[in-house]
Design a protein around this motif. Structure first.
Motif, PDB file in Angstrom:
ATOM      1  N   ASN A 225      50.690  61.965  63.603  1.00 58.87           N
ATOM      2  CA  ASN A 225      51.351  61.550  62.350  1.00 58.87           C
ATOM      3  C   ASN A 225      52.863  61.598  62.518  1.00 58.87           C
ATOM      4  O   ASN A 225      53.364  61.999  63.576  1.00 58.87           O
ATOM      5  N   GLU A 226      53.581  61.209  61.461  1.00 61.82           N
ATOM      6  CA  GLU A 226      55.044  61.079  61.590  1.00 61.82           C
ATOM      7  C   GLU A 226      55.743  62.404  61.876  1.00 61.82           C
ATOM      8  O   GLU A 226      56.887  62.410  62.313  1.00 61.82           O
ATOM      9  N   SER A 227      55.049  63.529  61.623  1.00 64.73           N
ATOM     10  CA  SER A 227      55.738  64.804  61.862  1.00 64.73           C
ATOM     11  C   SER A 227      55.559  65.293  63.302  1.00 64.73           C
ATOM     12  O   SER A 227      56.289  66.159  63.757  1.00 64.73           O
ATOM     13  N   ASN A 228      54.566  64.742  64.040  1.00 66.74           N
ATOM     14  CA  ASN A 228      54.363  65.267  65.400  1.00 66.74           C
ATOM     15  C   ASN A 228      54.550  64.227  66.509  1.00 66.74           C
ATOM     16  O   ASN A 228      54.201  64.477  67.655  1.00 66.74           O
TER      17      ASN A 228
ATOM     18  N   ASN B 200      57.510  61.927  68.644  1.00 68.60           N
ATOM     19  CA  ASN B 200      58.908  62.163  69.027  1.00 68.60           C
ATOM     20  C   ASN B 200      59.825  61.622  67.913  1.00 68.60           C
ATOM     21  O   ASN B 200      59.832  60.424  67.625  1.00 68.60           O
ATOM     22  N   GLN B 201      60.577  62.518  67.287  1.00 74.09           N
ATOM     23  CA  GLN B 201      61.370  62.142  66.108  1.00 74.09           C
ATOM     24  C   GLN B 201      62.499  61.169  66.433  1.00 74.09           C
ATOM     25  O   GLN B 201      62.798  60.259  65.665  1.00 74.09           O
ATOM     26  N   GLU B 202      63.112  61.372  67.612  1.00 72.45           N
ATOM     27  CA  GLU B 202      64.209  60.472  68.000  1.00 72.45           C
ATOM     28  C   GLU B 202      63.676  59.036  68.119  1.00 72.45           C
ATOM     29  O   GLU B 202      64.260  58.096  67.593  1.00 72.45           O
ATOM     30  N   TYR B 203      62.537  58.882  68.799  1.00 70.82           N
ATOM     31  CA  TYR B 203      61.985  57.543  69.030  1.00 70.82           C
ATOM     32  C   TYR B 203      61.457  56.929  67.734  1.00 70.82           C
ATOM     33  O   TYR B 203      61.535  55.711  67.538  1.00 70.82           O
ATOM     34  N   LEU B 204      60.926  57.779  66.859  1.00 68.62           N
ATOM     35  CA  LEU B 204      60.403  57.279  65.573  1.00 68.62           C
ATOM     36  C   LEU B 204      61.518  56.657  64.743  1.00 68.62           C
ATOM     37  O   LEU B 204      61.307  55.659  64.051  1.00 68.62           O
ATOM     38  N   HIS B 205      62.718  57.261  64.833  1.00 71.09           N
ATOM     39  CA  HIS B 205      63.815  56.825  63.959  1.00 71.09           C
ATOM     40  C   HIS B 205      64.810  55.872  64.621  1.00 71.09           C
ATOM     41  O   HIS B 205      65.651  55.289  63.930  1.00 71.09           O
ATOM     42  N   ASP B 206      64.721  55.683  65.967  1.00 71.64           N
ATOM     43  CA  ASP B 206      65.771  54.872  66.610  1.00 71.64           C
ATOM     44  C   ASP B 206      65.497  53.351  66.570  1.00 71.64           C
ATOM     45  O   ASP B 206      66.320  52.560  67.014  1.00 71.64           O
ATOM     46  N   GLY B 207      64.312  52.974  66.067  1.00 71.79           N
ATOM     47  CA  GLY B 207      64.040  51.538  65.922  1.00 71.79           C
ATOM     48  C   GLY B 207      63.658  50.835  67.209  1.00 71.79           C
ATOM     49  O   GLY B 207      63.729  49.615  67.305  1.00 71.79           O
ATOM     50  N   SER B 208      63.231  51.611  68.221  1.00 71.80           N
ATOM     51  CA  SER B 208      62.818  50.955  69.468  1.00 71.80           C
ATOM     52  C   SER B 208      61.379  50.452  69.376  1.00 71.80           C
ATOM     53  O   SER B 208      60.998  49.510  70.053  1.00 71.80           O
ATOM     54  N   ILE B 209      60.563  51.083  68.522  1.00 71.42           N
ATOM     55  CA  ILE B 209      59.169  50.674  68.304  1.00 71.42           C
ATOM     56  C   ILE B 209      58.857  50.830  66.818  1.00 71.42           C
ATOM     57  O   ILE B 209      58.976  51.929  66.277  1.00 71.42           O
ATOM     58  N   TYR B 210      58.478  49.738  66.180  1.00 66.01           N
ATOM     59  CA  TYR B 210      58.124  49.834  64.755  1.00 66.01           C
ATOM     60  C   TYR B 210      57.318  48.614  64.322  1.00 66.01           C
ATOM     61  O   TYR B 210      57.276  47.595  65.019  1.00 66.01           O
ATOM     62  N   ALA B 211      56.668  48.736  63.175  1.00 67.29           N
ATOM     63  CA  ALA B 211      55.894  47.613  62.634  1.00 67.29           C
ATOM     64  C   ALA B 211      56.646  47.045  61.436  1.00 67.29           C
ATOM     65  O   ALA B 211      57.158  47.791  60.601  1.00 67.29           O
ATOM     66  N   HIS B 212      56.725  45.712  61.382  1.00 66.55           N
ATOM     67  CA  HIS B 212      57.403  45.057  60.252  1.00 66.55           C
ATOM     68  C   HIS B 212      57.009  43.573  60.209  1.00 66.55           C
ATOM     69  O   HIS B 212      57.009  42.898  61.230  1.00 66.55           O
TER      70      HIS B 212
ATOM     71  N   LEU C 168      54.250  55.959  74.363  1.00 69.13           N
ATOM     72  CA  LEU C 168      52.874  55.471  74.188  1.00 69.13           C
ATOM     73  C   LEU C 168      52.222  56.122  72.976  1.00 69.13           C
ATOM     74  O   LEU C 168      51.471  55.486  72.240  1.00 69.13           O
ATOM     75  N   ARG C 169      52.536  57.397  72.761  1.00 68.09           N
ATOM     76  CA  ARG C 169      51.987  58.095  71.591  1.00 68.09           C
ATOM     77  C   ARG C 169      52.503  57.442  70.306  1.00 68.09           C
ATOM     78  O   ARG C 169      51.778  57.322  69.317  1.00 68.09           O
ATOM     79  N   LEU C 170      53.756  57.006  70.333  1.00 67.34           N
ATOM     80  CA  LEU C 170      54.330  56.335  69.168  1.00 67.34           C
ATOM     81  C   LEU C 170      53.661  54.970  68.939  1.00 67.34           C
ATOM     82  O   LEU C 170      53.413  54.574  67.798  1.00 67.34           O
ATOM     83  N   VAL C 171      53.351  54.266  70.026  1.00 69.96           N
ATOM     84  CA  VAL C 171      52.635  52.991  69.897  1.00 69.96           C
ATOM     85  C   VAL C 171      51.272  53.227  69.250  1.00 69.96           C
ATOM     86  O   VAL C 171      50.867  52.514  68.323  1.00 69.96           O
ATOM     87  N   VAL C 172      50.562  54.273  69.704  1.00 62.76           N
ATOM     88  CA  VAL C 172      49.252  54.602  69.110  1.00 62.76           C
ATOM     89  C   VAL C 172      49.417  54.954  67.636  1.00 62.76           C
ATOM     90  O   VAL C 172      48.623  54.518  66.789  1.00 62.76           O
ATOM     91  N   PHE C 173      50.459  55.719  67.313  1.00 59.95           N
ATOM     92  CA  PHE C 173      50.741  56.061  65.907  1.00 59.95           C
ATOM     93  C   PHE C 173      50.832  54.801  65.056  1.00 59.95           C
ATOM     94  O   PHE C 173      50.212  54.700  63.992  1.00 59.95           O
ATOM     95  N   TRP C 174      51.596  53.794  65.526  1.00 57.58           N
ATOM     96  CA  TRP C 174      51.774  52.563  64.747  1.00 57.58           C
ATOM     97  C   TRP C 174      50.490  51.740  64.668  1.00 57.58           C
ATOM     98  O   TRP C 174      50.164  51.195  63.605  1.00 57.58           O
ATOM     99  N   ILE C 175      49.752  51.658  65.764  1.00 62.81           N
ATOM    100  CA  ILE C 175      48.494  50.890  65.732  1.00 62.81           C
ATOM    101  C   ILE C 175      47.531  51.521  64.720  1.00 62.81           C
ATOM    102  O   ILE C 175      46.949  50.832  63.879  1.00 62.81           O
ATOM    103  N   GLU C 176      47.390  52.843  64.802  1.00 58.68           N
ATOM    104  CA  GLU C 176      46.449  53.529  63.904  1.00 58.68           C
ATOM    105  C   GLU C 176      46.919  53.429  62.450  1.00 58.68           C
ATOM    106  O   GLU C 176      46.098  53.279  61.541  1.00 58.68           O
ATOM    107  N   ARG C 177      48.223  53.467  62.233  1.00 54.41           N
ATOM    108  CA  ARG C 177      48.754  53.330  60.869  1.00 54.41           C
ATOM    109  C   ARG C 177      48.448  51.926  60.320  1.00 54.41           C
ATOM    110  O   ARG C 177      48.024  51.780  59.173  1.00 54.41           O
TER     111      ARG C 177
END
Length: 241
Positions: free
Chosen positions: A81-84, A86-98, A125-134
């Motif tokens: 989930n968003e709390s676990n 990598n916070q830097e990667y979650l917020h830096d806009g390198s990977i996101y859904a829109h 890769l964990r962040l990619v999985v986070f977005w796919i599952e979301r």
């Protein structure tokens, strides 16, 4: 992908029945996730999508479904989930859904300009999985277009291992998910490196790979779903919500 050829009810039923028989006679050492088993017993969507991805091959679908369930269990997909992440990667806009492509499929955007080889591949890769599952929680097992935004990127951003790992992860764990792989505004400098990328892509990824520019991006994403950066009308700037 066998376009337009849908699995028969008998094929879906055969996969489901044989899977449940194996589950009873040879249960895995680490039990599969109850949420995943519910997806198999309660409806046919997952098995249908896997059969389509594997050209209606029942044996391959059975084998890959079992592998997929084992991976999802060991990776802990429902605990990400968003709390676990990598916070830097979650917020830096390198990977996101829109936004969505012209077929209404969500865009998973990889902004290569913000990528560097010093980043942790496992965390990315964990962040990619986070977005796919979301996305899949909001749109049940929907196809996704992987949008590699190369605008403004250079040799320092080109990371073959990163691109290869993402494509391989879709192929191994989400084979039914990619709608298109759009590589947008590939800089001339990176042409040779990108040719290398194409040599290790699976045949199915090559079938859906498109290299786009501002001139022709609207064949795949309409103006209102295109960021201004890509020549569209959307002035969105990523901020995690």
């Amino acid at each position: 992908m066998t376009k337009g050829v849908l699995p028969t009810a008998e094929q879906v039923n055969e996969v489901k029945t044989r899977f449940l028989q194996k589950l009873e006679s040879e249960p895995p050492a680490d039990a599969f996730l109850p949420e995943d088993l519910k997806r198999i017993t309660d409806n046919d969507l997952w098995i249908t999508k896997l059969l389509e991805a594997f050209d209606l091959d029942v044996e391959k679908t059975l084998a890959r479904l079992w592998e997929n369930l084992a991976w999802r269990q060991s990776y802990g997909v429902y605990n990400i989930n968003e709390s676990n992440v990598n916070q830097e990667y979650l917020h830096d806009g390198s990977i996101y859904a829109h936004n969505k492509d012209k077929e209404g499929k969500p865009l998973l955007i990889l902004s290569l300009k913000k990528h560097s080889k010093s980043k942790s591949l496992d965390d990315l890769l964990r962040l990619v999985v986070f977005w796919i599952e979301r996305i899949h929680r909001e749109n049940d097992l929907e196809k996704i277009t992987i949008f590699m935004d190369m605008t403004g990127s250079g040799l320092g951003n080109m990371d073959l291992d990163f691109i290869k790992s993402i494509i391989n992860m879709f192929e191994a764990n989400y084979p039914y998910v990619p709608n298109y792989i759009l590589v947008h505004e590939l800089p001339f400098l990176l042409n040779a490196a990108f040719k290398l990328v194409k040599t290790f892509l699976p045949a199915k990824a090559l079938e859906i790979l498109r290299v786009t520019t501002k001139k022709d991006i609207t064949e795949y994403v309409d103006k209102d779903n295109c960021l201004k950066l890509w020549g569209g009308n959307d002035d969105y700037e990523y901020k995690f919500e």
